[in-house]
Write a protein that holds these residues in place. Structure first.
Motif, short mmCIF file in Angstrom:
data_model
loop_
_atom_site.label_atom_id
_atom_site.label_comp_id
_atom_site.label_asym_id
_atom_site.label_seq_id
_atom_site.Cartn_x
_atom_site.Cartn_y
_atom_site.Cartn_z
N HIS A 1 3.03 -7.56 -7.52
CA HIS A 1 3.35 -7.16 -6.14
C HIS A 1 2.49 -6.00 -5.63
O HIS A 1 2.68 -5.56 -4.50
N THR A 2 1.56 -5.51 -6.43
CA THR A 2 0.77 -4.34 -6.03
C THR A 2 -0.52 -4.73 -5.32
O THR A 2 -0.96 -5.88 -5.38
N ILE A 3 -1.10 -3.73 -4.66
CA ILE A 3 -2.35 -3.97 -3.93
C ILE A 3 -3.11 -2.65 -3.82
O ILE A 3 -2.51 -1.57 -3.83
N PHE A 4 -4.41 -2.73 -3.71
CA PHE A 4 -5.26 -1.55 -3.52
C PHE A 4 -5.56 -1.39 -2.04
O PHE A 4 -5.49 -2.34 -1.27
N PHE A 5 -5.96 -0.17 -1.67
CA PHE A 5 -6.29 0.13 -0.28
C PHE A 5 -7.48 1.07 -0.26
O PHE A 5 -7.59 1.98 -1.09
N CYS A 6 -8.34 0.88 0.72
CA CYS A 6 -9.47 1.78 0.92
C CYS A 6 -9.36 2.36 2.32
O CYS A 6 -9.35 1.62 3.31
N LEU B 1 -14.82 0.08 -4.05
CA LEU B 1 -14.25 1.39 -4.34
C LEU B 1 -12.98 1.51 -3.51
O LEU B 1 -13.01 1.36 -2.29
N VAL B 2 -11.86 1.77 -4.17
CA VAL B 2 -10.59 1.91 -3.46
C VAL B 2 -10.09 3.35 -3.59
O VAL B 2 -10.53 4.08 -4.48
N THR B 3 -9.18 3.73 -2.71
CA THR B 3 -8.70 5.11 -2.69
C THR B 3 -7.20 5.24 -2.95
O THR B 3 -6.73 6.33 -3.24
N HIS B 4 -6.47 4.14 -2.82
CA HIS B 4 -5.01 4.18 -3.01
C HIS B 4 -4.54 2.91 -3.69
O HIS B 4 -5.19 1.86 -3.61
N TYR B 5 -3.39 3.02 -4.33
CA TYR B 5 -2.76 1.89 -5.00
C TYR B 5 -1.33 1.82 -4.49
O TYR B 5 -0.58 2.80 -4.60
#
Length: 147
Positions: free
Chosen positions: A66-71, A100-104
Motif C-alpha cells: 500500500h506504500t508509494i514514493f513521492f518527489c 530520486l524520491v524525497t518522501h515515502y
C-alpha cells in the motif's frame, strides 16, 4: 515497449486514458503533475512513484503493498502543516539512476492493500490534490497531462 506495457494492462491504460501523466521507468510506475500543498501554503506539482509488480514481462499484477514514493517538497494540508497521516519518512532516496524520491507515504486501505494500480494512484493523488484545491479553487483534483 513502454506504450505496449501500458496498453496491455487495464490499470495503467485507465490511468493514461483518464489523463494521468504516466511513464514506466526501471520497474516503477511514475506519475507526474500531481498537485499538492507546500509548507509555504502554495500549490506545487509533484511525482508519485511506485514499484510495479510483474506477473509476466508484459503483464502487471496487483500492487505489492500500500506504500508509494513521492518527489517534491513536503506535502501539507492547506494550513501548511505536513501530512503526517501519510508521510512515513522524508529521506532522499535514489531508486534508480533516473529516479530520486524525497518522501515515502503509507495510506493503507481498509482491505489492507489496493486492488489495482489505478485505485492506488487515484487515492494518493486525491489525498494530495484536495489540499491544493483548498488553497486554489482553480486546481482540479482530476488528473491532467502536461502540455
Amino acid at each position: 515497449m513502454q506504450q505496449q506495457l501500458i496498453s496491455l494492462n487495464p490499470d495503467l491504460n485507465r490511468l493514461q486514458e483518464e489523463g494521468y501523466d504516466i511513464e514506466v521507468k526501471g520497474g516503477h510506475l511514475v506519475v507526474r503533475q500531481i498537485p499538492y500543498a507546500t509548507p509555504s501554503k502554495n500549490v506545487a506539482y509533484g511525482t508519485l512513484v511506485c514499484v510495479l509488480n510483474y506477473a509476466t514481462p508484459s503483464k502487471i499484477s496487483t500492487p505489492p503493498d500500500h506504500t508509494i514514493f513521492f518527489c517534491g517538497e513536503t506535502p501539507c494540508n492547506a494550513d501548511g502543516q505536513p501530512l503526517v497521516a501519510i508521510i512515513n519518512n522524508s529521506n532522499r532516496q535514489q531508486l534508480t539512476n533516473e529516479l530520486l524520491v524525497t518522501h515515502y507515504f503509507s495510506s493503507k486501505p481498509e482491505t489492507g492493500n489496493y486492488p489495482n494500480y489505478f485505485e492506488k494512484i487515484r487515492t494518493y493523488a486525491e489525498i494530495l490534490s484536495i489540499n491544493a484545491k483548498a488553497i486554489d479553487g482553480t486546481v482540479t483534483t482530476k488528473p491532467f497531462k502536461k502540455v
